[in-house]
Design a protein around this motif. Sequence first.
Motif, short mmCIF file in Angstrom:
data_model
loop_
_atom_site.label_atom_id
_atom_site.label_comp_id
_atom_site.label_asym_id
_atom_site.label_seq_id
_atom_site.Cartn_x
_atom_site.Cartn_y
_atom_site.Cartn_z
N ASP A 185 0.83 -1.21 0.00
CA ASP A 185 0.00 0.00 0.00
C ASP A 185 0.87 1.27 0.00
N PRO A 186 1.76 1.40 -1.00
CA PRO A 186 2.69 2.53 -1.00
C PRO A 186 1.98 3.87 -1.20
N LYS A 187 2.48 4.88 -0.50
CA LYS A 187 1.93 6.23 -0.71
C LYS A 187 2.65 6.88 -1.89
N LYS A 188 3.94 6.53 -2.02
CA LYS A 188 4.75 7.09 -3.11
C LYS A 188 5.62 5.99 -3.72
N ALA A 189 5.48 5.81 -5.02
CA ALA A 189 6.24 4.74 -5.67
C ALA A 189 7.03 5.28 -6.86
N LEU A 190 8.21 4.70 -7.06
CA LEU A 190 9.03 5.05 -8.22
C LEU A 190 8.90 3.92 -9.24
N LEU A 191 8.48 4.31 -10.43
CA LEU A 191 8.26 3.32 -11.48
C LEU A 191 9.31 3.52 -12.56
N VAL A 192 10.23 2.58 -12.68
CA VAL A 192 11.25 2.69 -13.72
C VAL A 192 10.54 2.46 -15.07
N SER A 193 10.62 3.46 -15.93
CA SER A 193 9.77 3.51 -17.13
C SER A 193 10.61 3.72 -18.40
N PRO A 194 10.06 3.49 -19.60
CA PRO A 194 8.73 2.94 -19.85
C PRO A 194 8.64 1.52 -19.31
N ALA A 195 7.42 1.10 -18.99
CA ALA A 195 7.26 -0.22 -18.39
C ALA A 195 5.90 -0.81 -18.69
N TYR A 196 5.83 -2.09 -18.47
CA TYR A 196 4.58 -2.86 -18.57
C TYR A 196 3.47 -2.12 -17.81
N SER A 197 2.29 -2.05 -18.41
CA SER A 197 1.25 -1.14 -17.91
C SER A 197 0.55 -1.57 -16.60
N GLU A 198 0.64 -2.84 -16.24
CA GLU A 198 -0.14 -3.30 -15.08
C GLU A 198 0.33 -2.68 -13.76
N TYR A 199 1.61 -2.32 -13.66
CA TYR A 199 2.10 -1.75 -12.40
C TYR A 199 1.35 -0.44 -12.12
#
Length: 358
Positions: free
Chosen positions: A94-108
Amino acid sequence: MTTNHGANLFDLASKLGIKKSEILDFSSNINPFGASKKAKRSVIDNVDMVSIYPDPEYKELKGVISDYCNCKPYNILLGSGATELIAAFINTIDPKKALLVSPAYSEYEKELNKIGCNIVKYFAKKESEFKINVNDLKKEIKTRNYDLVIICNPNNPTGFAFNKDEIKELLSGTKTFFMIDETYIEFTDTKKYSSTHLIDEHENLFVIRGTSKFFSTPGIRLGYGLISNKMVQDNILKKLDLWNINIFATLMGEIMFKDHEYIDSTIIHMSEERKYLDNELRKIKGIKVYESHGNFILCEIKEDDMTSEKLYNILLKEGIVIRNCSSFEGLSDKFFRVCILKHEENELLIHEINKIIK
Ligand SMILES: Cc1ncc(COP(=O)(O)O)c(C=O)c1O
């Protein structure tokens, strides 16, 4: 016809008025040789097992996975594909702030949005050939207080992969949770790139793997996740249904992870064909090819009057489906992705692209 995933063969076949088997699907990144024959035989020979419940603890399956990826059986969670585990882990942390290494698969992003998480994207840049400098990423993780970092390794769609030492470096000195999706890891050197051996010493690491792509079994929906943090493990388990892995997925899993002949021949074929496809695509002047550790290759169209959507539509008329990558944030309408199929199919793809792009 552009979606956030590879082709929906059911939909395409009915639109094109052809059989699913007649479509050459270069968009779904699935091993073209089909599932392990031994595993399929086991389903056929044991079809009457449909009338019993699976072992709710999946002891035998976990034992086989534990040998396959060199981790403790009690650190394994099973999911209905990697997809169920991506959702369950994000929900649990249940993260309040997440870092998404992108571009990436859309489900995250879809799952993070469901829980109202503040998403920050760290983009791999075209100027750097979509390669990521580990020190720069580490600095970003250290500077801002993220609850979760998500990395797809090797990355879908760019093909870039961090090696295990780089992942170790990212994990050092931080308590931030890391979710590493290794759905495509077997298409590269797992000894060099996989993080499964880091599970025991890093309680904040969750490694996800699936069987859909390498083992060519998206239909059985079998994935597994590795984590040593008991509290997180228990909380994920509470979110998963009892018997979430059906008896045939269990049977196939128990055989295919041990089918070394199948595993070795898949690795050999896929790396040979990736070399072939990479070489041939590079010969086409109007296309830029990005190096890939996956079973797919990201390409950029350099011709002004051609887009990935146009290319997609022209190839579709020939029954060939590629992935138009314009829906990936960080890419554009010039990018497309093709996966590695059998040699003759790869030859046909090159032949058809050559007719369109010079
Ligand atoms: C990076 C990545 N992770 C997970 C999945 C979904 O895998 P599964 O079929 O195991 O749910 C995909 C499917 O395309 C994918 O590309």
